[in-house]
Design a protein around this motif. Structure first.
Motif, mmCIF file in Angstrom:
data_model
loop_
_atom_site.group_PDB
_atom_site.id
_atom_site.type_symbol
_atom_site.label_atom_id
_atom_site.label_comp_id
_atom_site.label_asym_id
_atom_site.label_seq_id
_atom_site.Cartn_x
_atom_site.Cartn_y
_atom_site.Cartn_z
ATOM 1 N N ASP A 81 18.481 52.018 50.901
ATOM 2 C CA ASP A 81 17.390 52.576 50.083
ATOM 3 C C ASP A 81 17.922 52.991 48.713
ATOM 4 N N TYR A 82 19.069 53.659 48.709
ATOM 5 C CA TYR A 82 19.680 54.143 47.470
ATOM 6 C C TYR A 82 19.991 52.976 46.539
ATOM 7 N N LEU A 83 20.625 51.937 47.106
ATOM 8 C CA LEU A 83 21.062 50.808 46.277
ATOM 9 C C LEU A 83 19.883 50.061 45.666
ATOM 10 N N ASP A 84 18.749 50.078 46.346
ATOM 11 C CA ASP A 84 17.576 49.401 45.795
ATOM 12 C C ASP A 84 17.201 49.966 44.429
ATOM 13 N N ALA A 85 17.431 51.274 44.245
ATOM 14 C CA ALA A 85 17.088 51.905 42.962
ATOM 15 C C ALA A 85 18.303 52.109 42.064
ATOM 16 N N PHE A 86 19.435 52.442 42.658
ATOM 17 C CA PHE A 86 20.582 52.871 41.847
ATOM 18 C C PHE A 86 21.813 51.987 41.990
ATOM 19 N N GLY A 87 21.663 50.863 42.657
ATOM 20 C CA GLY A 87 22.820 49.996 42.876
ATOM 21 C C GLY A 87 23.139 49.154 41.654
ATOM 22 N N ASP A 88 24.283 48.543 41.712
ATOM 23 C CA ASP A 88 24.698 47.586 40.692
ATOM 24 C C ASP A 88 24.166 46.232 41.186
ATOM 25 N N ALA A 89 23.189 45.677 40.456
ATOM 26 C CA ALA A 89 22.505 44.472 40.945
ATOM 27 C C ALA A 89 23.499 43.376 41.318
ATOM 28 N N ALA A 90 24.541 43.228 40.548
ATOM 29 C CA ALA A 90 25.525 42.170 40.801
ATOM 30 C C ALA A 90 26.216 42.408 42.148
ATOM 31 N N LYS A 91 26.671 43.653 42.364
ATOM 32 C CA LYS A 91 27.346 43.983 43.620
ATOM 33 C C LYS A 91 26.389 43.974 44.805
ATOM 34 N N PHE A 92 25.176 44.484 44.584
ATOM 35 C CA PHE A 92 24.192 44.681 45.649
ATOM 36 C C PHE A 92 23.680 43.331 46.172
ATOM 37 N N GLY A 93 23.659 42.351 45.267
ATOM 38 C CA GLY A 93 23.228 41.017 45.690
ATOM 39 C C GLY A 93 21.722 40.881 45.820
ATOM 40 N N LYS A 94 20.983 41.916 45.429
ATOM 41 C CA LYS A 94 19.518 41.843 45.470
ATOM 42 C C LYS A 94 19.012 42.362 44.138
ATOM 43 N N GLU A 95 17.825 41.974 43.799
ATOM 44 C CA GLU A 95 17.171 42.472 42.601
ATOM 45 C C GLU A 95 16.946 43.982 42.756
ATOM 46 N N ILE A 96 17.118 44.728 41.685
ATOM 47 C CA ILE A 96 16.899 46.177 41.744
ATOM 48 C C ILE A 96 15.393 46.479 41.739
ATOM 49 N N GLY A 97 14.992 47.435 42.560
ATOM 50 C CA GLY A 97 13.597 47.896 42.519
ATOM 51 C C GLY A 97 12.630 47.136 43.404
ATOM 52 N N GLY A 98 13.142 46.301 44.309
ATOM 53 C CA GLY A 98 12.259 45.542 45.212
ATOM 54 C C GLY A 98 11.372 46.479 46.025
ATOM 55 N N ASP A 99 11.973 47.542 46.574
ATOM 56 C CA ASP A 99 11.196 48.514 47.358
ATOM 57 C C ASP A 99 10.157 49.216 46.483
ATOM 58 N N ILE A 100 10.555 49.526 45.247
ATOM 59 C CA ILE A 100 9.663 50.265 44.338
ATOM 60 C C ILE A 100 8.438 49.417 43.997
ATOM 61 N N LYS A 101 8.684 48.137 43.718
ATOM 62 C CA LYS A 101 7.566 47.245 43.394
ATOM 63 C C LYS A 101 6.519 47.213 44.501
ATOM 64 N N GLN A 102 7.005 47.264 45.745
ATOM 65 C CA GLN A 102 6.091 47.207 46.898
ATOM 66 C C GLN A 102 5.585 48.583 47.328
ATOM 67 N N ASN A 103 5.933 49.632 46.590
ATOM 68 C CA ASN A 103 5.592 51.013 46.989
ATOM 69 C C ASN A 103 6.076 51.332 48.399
ATOM 70 N N LYS A 104 7.233 50.792 48.745
ATOM 71 C CA LYS A 104 7.746 50.993 50.102
ATOM 72 C C LYS A 104 8.147 52.448 50.309
ATOM 73 N N LYS A 105 7.762 52.967 51.470
ATOM 74 C CA LYS A 105 8.107 54.371 51.754
ATOM 75 C C LYS A 105 9.555 54.467 52.188
ATOM 76 N N THR A 106 10.448 54.582 51.198
ATOM 77 C CA THR A 106 11.870 54.734 51.499
ATOM 78 C C THR A 106 12.202 56.221 51.539
ATOM 79 N N ALA A 107 13.432 56.523 51.951
ATOM 80 C CA ALA A 107 13.891 57.918 51.938
ATOM 81 C C ALA A 107 13.744 58.496 50.527
ATOM 82 N N LEU A 108 14.018 57.669 49.515
ATOM 83 C CA LEU A 108 13.970 58.150 48.124
ATOM 84 C C LEU A 108 12.551 58.585 47.743
ATOM 85 N N LEU A 109 11.588 57.752 48.068
ATOM 86 C CA LEU A 109 10.209 58.048 47.688
ATOM 87 C C LEU A 109 9.698 59.274 48.453
#
Lengths: 321, 321
Positions: free
Chosen positions: B210-238
């Motif tokens: 959950d943390y990496l989705d918002a605050f990760g290094d996109a290159a290291k994380f291997g996923k686009e940043i903010g995927g959960d945010i775009k979907q309004n996913k109820k993560t621990a962060l939200l």
């Protein structure tokens, strides 16, 4: 020893006393809904009968019977999604009432719950029961796949059809009896004969079901006549008719199937009669029933113990029509 | 003893040598397709590691690992139907490629195939393994149900969320380790501590995700940043942000979520920062990681044997970002 009716009541009492968890509500409510729709509980009662053929009914037969009934209901829930069926036992199917997602996941959890009933049986039989349960469960899935494949395939013959109904419905009846026999301490030979009894009885029953759709007494049959014909369902009757019909008859049959005229059912039934299908179907059913009875004779217990199984076979496969 | 990487290779060799039946093609082709998409095989490798912590790896650990991996893949196939996901591991999901019906039934048969791998393990452990496997499988279904329920429920709190991820993902990691421990002959106490290690590690991993989705290094994380945010996913962060935000911040947050403006991801991340969410999430992750490590310490084997498990925990839960 108990009759089929007595065992149905005993199993019904055990089964209805079993509790599913309450939460998550959206997971277990659909399971509860479906289980309370009823059903004849033939499979678990076969398990009890298989046990009692060889000795006192052990509590494990109730557990295994419950596993079998849960597994069977799981397949119905998922089959109804695949077949897009709206009604089951005259009531809305799970996916119609709760949606596809709920039906999918509730079916999944019901299947795992089935396995939970197996985990507590005597260690002595656990491996054998688990093996037969798994093998049968895989076969039921394969049968469902073949059923769907065959709906789109015009080349299937009677052999394919029998193989499909064997997997889709007969093996579970057969395995129910054999699992009961294993719990009753039967020898491997007797267990296998009992399995073969159940398998052939199941095939005879399905052929009878196909026959009754066209030639049954609607009042006795409890279903509208010609349901399979209206849907162009590939039953044993249709496969046979297409096999033996003259070119002219084939033309008429295909024409009736494609045009869905008001007199479709009557036309197709008339063609079945011209092709000698009803006599053939009765003879085929008898053949499987005879095979079943042969295997029951081969089970090594006194004949008197087999009475209730013979009675239920005679009840399921009626000869008076 | 073997490292995680070595065991991944050993398990991979075993797993890829397993054969599914060829027919019915429409049933088993989708299974084969999905299994060859790969995956990290973390769960079966955890099973091997759980075994090796206590002694030589027994062949049963490979069988149980295969059962776990098949079960896990079955849940992915069905989850993808429920989530209407088009892609998995960068490739079309089973239902996208073969249709919903095929995905449903192929998932079903894969789950039964999982149980077939359990039936041949040593009788001595069969009951315990089957019990833990069943219990975990039910929990995973319950977790999936909660995940779907929570998507439509604005009242869920952090406690609900942790419970959901525990069921949906952590218990299977935990059970994989414990099943290995059971095969390795571990005491009940050590088995339970190893389970608790896996469970808490899984929760820490999910919070990190959950943390990496918002605050990760996109290159290291291997996923686009903010995927959960775009979907309004109820993560621990939200959940945390909505809990601690001022009324003004809450208004901005809800506004950003509802409007899907071009700068939605940046706006939400900025609000997370204002609410102290990143520091809080790191601390929460550390808390679960510490719990995990405490339980690993409590497992009664020499510390040196725990090295590879510590290494993999450190690898999964990175601290350098």
């Amino acid at each position: 020893m108990h009759t089929f009716e007595q065992l149905t009541e005993l199993f019904g009492n055990y089964f209805s006393a079993q509790q599913l968890p309450t939460l998550p509500k959206n997971l277990y409510d659909p399971c509860r809904y479906f289980l309370q729709l009823g059903g004849k509980r033939i499979r678990p009662v076969f398990c009890l009968m298989g046990n009692e053929l060889f000795g006192e009914i052990h509590e494990d037969a109730y557990k295994v019977g419950t596993a079998i009934e849960l597994f069977h209901n799981f397949t119905l829930i998922h089959d109804d999604i695949m077949d897009e069926a709206d009604l089951r036992r005259g009531k809305p199917t799970v996916h119609t009432k709760y949606g596809n997602t709920a039906a999918l996941l509730s079916g999944d959890v019901m299947m795992i719950k089935a396995y939970q009933y197996l985990e507590n049986i005597q260690t002595e039989y656990l491996k054998n029961i688990l093996h037969l349960f798994n093998k049968t469960a895989v076969e039921v899935c394969e049968g469902q796949q073949l059923d769907m494949d065959y709906a789109q395939d015009n080349r299937i013959d009677l052999y394919d059809y029998i193989k499909m109904i064997e997997l889709k419905t007969s093996v579970l009846l057969a395995a129910s009896l054999e699992m009961g026999a294993i719990i009753g301490g039967a020898s491997e030979g007797s267990s296998k004969h009992l399995y073969a009894f159940g398998k052939n009885l199941g095939i005879a029953f399905q052929i009878q079901d196909d026959y009754l759709d066209a030639f049954g007494d609607a009042a006795k049959f409890g279903k509208e006549i010609g349901g399979d014909i209206k849907q162009n369902k590939k039953t044993a009757l249709l496969i046979r008719a297409l096999e033996v019909a003259t070119d002219a008859q084939k033309l008429k049959l295909n024409d009736a199937m494609n045009n869905n005229a008001d007199n479709k059912v009557e036309t197709v039934i008339q063609l079945f009669r011209e092709c000698g299908v009803p006599e053939w179907a009765k003879a085929l059913k008898e053949e499987y029933l005879n095979k079943a009875m042969y295997h029951l004779e081969e089970v090594a217990v006194q004949s008197s113990r087999k009475k209730h199984l013979k009675d239920i076979a005679a009840f399921l496969i009626q000869r008076d029509y």
